[in-house]
Write a protein that holds these residues in place. Sequence first.
Motif, PDB file in Angstrom:
ATOM      1  N   ASP A  30     -14.494  -8.848 -30.408  1.00  0.00           N
ATOM      2  CA  ASP A  30     -15.718  -8.071 -29.934  1.00  0.00           C
ATOM      3  C   ASP A  30     -17.048  -8.966 -29.950  1.00  0.00           C
ATOM      4  OD1 ASP A  30     -16.157  -4.694 -29.690  1.00  0.00           O
ATOM      5  OD2 ASP A  30     -18.060  -5.935 -30.131  1.00  0.00           O
ATOM      6  N   ILE A  31     -17.719  -8.904 -29.085  1.00  0.00           N
ATOM      7  CA  ILE A  31     -18.860  -9.780 -29.131  1.00  0.00           C
ATOM      8  C   ILE A  31     -19.855  -9.158 -30.157  1.00  0.00           C
ATOM      9  CG2 ILE A  31     -20.553  -8.258 -27.373  1.00  0.00           C
ATOM     10  CD1 ILE A  31     -20.881 -11.000 -26.036  1.00  0.00           C
ATOM     11  N   ASN A  32     -19.826  -8.077 -30.712  1.00  0.00           N
ATOM     12  CA  ASN A  32     -20.826  -7.389 -31.617  1.00  0.00           C
ATOM     13  C   ASN A  32     -19.961  -6.879 -33.007  1.00  0.00           C
ATOM     14  OD1 ASN A  32     -23.268  -6.468 -32.866  1.00  0.00           O
ATOM     15  ND2 ASN A  32     -23.328  -4.573 -31.496  1.00  0.00           N
ATOM     16  N   PRO A  33     -19.603  -7.724 -33.492  1.00  0.00           N
ATOM     17  CA  PRO A  33     -18.310  -7.123 -34.574  1.00  0.00           C
ATOM     18  C   PRO A  33     -19.141  -6.119 -35.613  1.00  0.00           C
ATOM     19  CG  PRO A  33     -18.605  -9.469 -34.718  1.00  0.00           C
ATOM     20  CD  PRO A  33     -19.391  -8.937 -33.539  1.00  0.00           C
ATOM     21  N   GLN A  34     -18.228  -5.153 -35.719  1.00  0.00           N
ATOM     22  CA  GLN A  34     -18.509  -4.168 -36.938  1.00  0.00           C
ATOM     23  C   GLN A  34     -17.989  -4.259 -37.990  1.00  0.00           C
ATOM     24  OE1 GLN A  34     -21.210  -2.080 -36.152  1.00  0.00           O
ATOM     25  NE2 GLN A  34     -21.389  -3.299 -34.144  1.00  0.00           N
ATOM     26  N   ALA A  35     -17.076  -5.165 -38.330  1.00  0.00           N
ATOM     27  CA  ALA A  35     -16.208  -5.635 -39.399  1.00  0.00           C
ATOM     28  C   ALA A  35     -15.922  -7.119 -39.409  1.00  0.00           C
ATOM     29  CB  ALA A  35     -14.961  -4.789 -39.527  1.00  0.00           C
ATOM     30  N   PRO A  36     -15.356  -7.702 -40.404  1.00  0.00           N
ATOM     31  CA  PRO A  36     -15.009  -9.049 -40.299  1.00  0.00           C
ATOM     32  C   PRO A  36     -14.001  -9.280 -39.333  1.00  0.00           C
ATOM     33  CG  PRO A  36     -15.273  -8.149 -42.803  1.00  0.00           C
ATOM     34  CD  PRO A  36     -15.454  -6.949 -41.853  1.00  0.00           C
ATOM     35  N   VAL A  37     -13.037  -8.473 -39.092  1.00  0.00           N
ATOM     36  CA  VAL A  37     -12.165  -8.444 -38.050  1.00  0.00           C
ATOM     37  C   VAL A  37     -12.377  -7.449 -37.205  1.00  0.00           C
ATOM     38  CG1 VAL A  37      -9.900  -8.347 -37.193  1.00  0.00           C
ATOM     39  CG2 VAL A  37     -10.338  -9.711 -39.097  1.00  0.00           C
ATOM     40  N   HIS A  38     -13.046  -7.586 -35.695  1.00  0.00           N
ATOM     41  CA  HIS A  38     -13.052  -6.707 -34.932  1.00  0.00           C
ATOM     42  C   HIS A  38     -12.511  -7.266 -33.576  1.00  0.00           C
ATOM     43  CE1 HIS A  38     -16.043  -3.272 -32.900  1.00  0.00           C
ATOM     44  NE2 HIS A  38     -14.880  -3.454 -32.411  1.00  0.00           N
ATOM     45  N   VAL A  39     -11.342  -6.792 -32.992  1.00  0.00           N
ATOM     46  CA  VAL A  39     -10.644  -7.196 -32.005  1.00  0.00           C
ATOM     47  C   VAL A  39     -10.605  -6.064 -30.923  1.00  0.00           C
ATOM     48  CG1 VAL A  39      -8.483  -7.966 -31.234  1.00  0.00           C
ATOM     49  CG2 VAL A  39      -9.514  -9.154 -33.008  1.00  0.00           C
ATOM     50  N   LEU A  40     -10.492  -6.304 -29.499  1.00  0.00           N
ATOM     51  CA  LEU A  40     -10.549  -5.277 -28.556  1.00  0.00           C
ATOM     52  C   LEU A  40      -9.098  -5.556 -27.942  1.00  0.00           C
ATOM     53  CD1 LEU A  40     -13.911  -5.200 -27.084  1.00  0.00           C
ATOM     54  CD2 LEU A  40     -12.983  -3.859 -28.710  1.00  0.00           C
ATOM     55  N   VAL A  41      -8.389  -4.460 -27.794  1.00  0.00           N
ATOM     56  CA  VAL A  41      -7.013  -4.660 -27.051  1.00  0.00           C
ATOM     57  C   VAL A  41      -7.325  -3.747 -25.530  1.00  0.00           C
ATOM     58  CG1 VAL A  41      -4.745  -4.449 -27.098  1.00  0.00           C
ATOM     59  CG2 VAL A  41      -5.703  -4.735 -29.356  1.00  0.00           C
ATOM     60  N   VAL A  42      -7.078  -4.555 -24.625  1.00  0.00           N
ATOM     61  CA  VAL A  42      -7.621  -4.014 -23.447  1.00  0.00           C
ATOM     62  C   VAL A  42      -6.568  -4.116 -22.441  1.00  0.00           C
ATOM     63  CG1 VAL A  42      -9.249  -4.095 -21.608  1.00  0.00           C
ATOM     64  CG2 VAL A  42      -9.783  -4.657 -23.762  1.00  0.00           C
ATOM     65  N   PRO A  43      -6.105  -3.068 -21.773  1.00  0.00           N
ATOM     66  CA  PRO A  43      -4.939  -3.120 -20.615  1.00  0.00           C
ATOM     67  C   PRO A  43      -5.552  -3.808 -19.445  1.00  0.00           C
ATOM     68  CG  PRO A  43      -6.051  -0.959 -20.751  1.00  0.00           C
ATOM     69  CD  PRO A  43      -6.437  -1.629 -21.907  1.00  0.00           C
ATOM     70  N   ARG A  44      -4.783  -4.708 -18.720  1.00  0.00           N
ATOM     71  CA  ARG A  44      -5.257  -5.321 -17.560  1.00  0.00           C
ATOM     72  C   ARG A  44      -5.428  -4.251 -16.492  1.00  0.00           C
ATOM     73  NH1 ARG A  44      -3.968 -10.723 -17.478  1.00  0.00           N
ATOM     74  NH2 ARG A  44      -2.525 -11.245 -19.244  1.00  0.00           N
ATOM     75  N   LYS A  45      -4.690  -3.073 -16.527  1.00  0.00           N
ATOM     76  CA  LYS A  45      -5.092  -2.033 -15.733  1.00  0.00           C
ATOM     77  C   LYS A  45      -6.240  -1.348 -16.062  1.00  0.00           C
ATOM     78  CE  LYS A  45      -2.830   2.557 -14.119  1.00  0.00           C
ATOM     79  NZ  LYS A  45      -1.907   3.257 -14.429  1.00  0.00           N
ATOM     80  N   GLN A  46      -7.278  -1.355 -15.120  1.00  0.00           N
ATOM     81  CA  GLN A  46      -8.563  -0.607 -15.142  1.00  0.00           C
ATOM     82  C   GLN A  46      -8.706   0.749 -15.149  1.00  0.00           C
ATOM     83  OE1 GLN A  46     -11.966  -2.933 -13.606  1.00  0.00           O
ATOM     84  NE2 GLN A  46     -12.898  -1.053 -13.201  1.00  0.00           N
ATOM     85  N   ILE A  47      -8.487   1.282 -16.294  1.00  0.00           N
ATOM     86  CA  ILE A  47      -8.360   3.013 -16.483  1.00  0.00           C
ATOM     87  C   ILE A  47      -9.889   3.144 -16.960  1.00  0.00           C
ATOM     88  CG2 ILE A  47      -7.264   4.810 -17.490  1.00  0.00           C
ATOM     89  CD1 ILE A  47      -4.808   3.406 -17.655  1.00  0.00           C
ATOM     90  N   PRO A  48     -10.675   3.923 -16.429  1.00  0.00           N
ATOM     91  CA  PRO A  48     -12.226   4.149 -16.998  1.00  0.00           C
ATOM     92  C   PRO A  48     -12.237   4.643 -18.328  1.00  0.00           C
ATOM     93  CG  PRO A  48     -12.275   4.928 -14.683  1.00  0.00           C
ATOM     94  CD  PRO A  48     -10.636   4.525 -14.971  1.00  0.00           C
ATOM     95  N   MET A  49     -11.415   5.818 -18.310  1.00  0.00           N
ATOM     96  CA  MET A  49     -11.586   6.534 -19.789  1.00  0.00           C
ATOM     97  C   MET A  49     -10.409   7.241 -20.161  1.00  0.00           C
ATOM     98  SD  MET A  49     -14.431   9.371 -19.544  1.00  0.00           S
ATOM     99  CE  MET A  49     -14.616  10.277 -18.168  1.00  0.00           C
ATOM    100  N   LEU A  50      -9.985   7.464 -21.537  1.00  0.00           N
ATOM    101  CA  LEU A  50      -8.733   8.239 -22.041  1.00  0.00           C
ATOM    102  C   LEU A  50      -8.399   9.297 -21.087  1.00  0.00           C
ATOM    103  CD1 LEU A  50      -9.032   7.790 -25.788  1.00  0.00           C
ATOM    104  CD2 LEU A  50      -7.795   6.344 -24.024  1.00  0.00           C
ATOM    105  N   ASP A  51      -9.390  10.150 -20.648  1.00  0.00           N
ATOM    106  CA  ASP A  51      -9.314  11.363 -19.862  1.00  0.00           C
ATOM    107  C   ASP A  51      -8.735  10.834 -18.343  1.00  0.00           C
ATOM    108  OD1 ASP A  51     -10.280  12.974 -21.632  1.00  0.00           O
ATOM    109  OD2 ASP A  51     -12.292  13.132 -20.720  1.00  0.00           O
ATOM    110  N   ASP A  52      -8.818   9.718 -18.036  1.00  0.00           N
ATOM    111  CA  ASP A  52      -8.052   9.200 -16.813  1.00  0.00           C
ATOM    112  C   ASP A  52      -6.704   8.932 -16.819  1.00  0.00           C
ATOM    113  OD1 ASP A  52     -10.560   9.711 -15.077  1.00  0.00           O
ATOM    114  OD2 ASP A  52     -11.169   7.845 -16.355  1.00  0.00           O
ATOM    115  N   LEU A  53      -6.014   8.987 -18.077  1.00  0.00           N
ATOM    116  CA  LEU A  53      -4.488   8.541 -18.479  1.00  0.00           C
ATOM    117  C   LEU A  53      -3.739   9.488 -17.714  1.00  0.00           C
ATOM    118  CD1 LEU A  53      -4.563   7.455 -22.151  1.00  0.00           C
ATOM    119  CD2 LEU A  53      -4.061   6.111 -20.294  1.00  0.00           C
ATOM    120  N   ARG A  54      -2.830   8.899 -17.034  1.00  0.00           N
ATOM    121  CA  ARG A  54      -1.516   9.752 -16.503  1.00  0.00           C
ATOM    122  C   ARG A  54      -0.482   9.754 -17.324  1.00  0.00           C
ATOM    123  NH1 ARG A  54      -2.673   7.562 -10.324  1.00  0.00           N
ATOM    124  NH2 ARG A  54      -4.373   8.455 -10.028  1.00  0.00           N
TER     125      ARG A  54
END
Length: 113
Positions: A30-54
């Motif tokens: 993460d570019i603005n870490p909120q902890a000593p380790v702050h990693v983002l795991v991102v799907p290649r598939k661009q799903i806007p938000m959790l409400d859009d999950l199928r």
Amino acid sequence: MPDSIFTKIINRELPAQIIYEDDRVVAFHDINPQAPVHVLVVPRKQIPMLDDLRPEDAPLVGHMVHVATKLAGELKLDLGYRIVMNCNHQGGQTVFHIHLHLMGGRQMQWPPG
Ligand code: AMP
């Protein structure tokens, strides 16, 4: 849908400290870490938000969690860590491409802000 900032990172159009990738997800610091380790795991598939999950996206979300737990081990978060997924504005989401936050390296508090 225009490419999200995370799709641009995945496509190497924007820089990021990528630490893991496979055919379904990319993980980076993460570019603005909120902890000593702050990693983002991102799907290649661009799903806007959790409400859009199928229903068919369920294995992808499971894979995101599984990758995060593997990265937690590699990043020596042996004492514990937190996984967060924010949904929509009131949930604190700012980048509308679903992602999982893996945070650790300090004592987490509860309740979160
Ligand atoms: P959220 O608020 O849950 O949508 O999380 C978005 C996260 O993306 C925040 O923690 C930001 O610091 C992070 N972020 C935004 N732009 C970048 C970037 N270019 N590289 C890495 N992390 C980013």
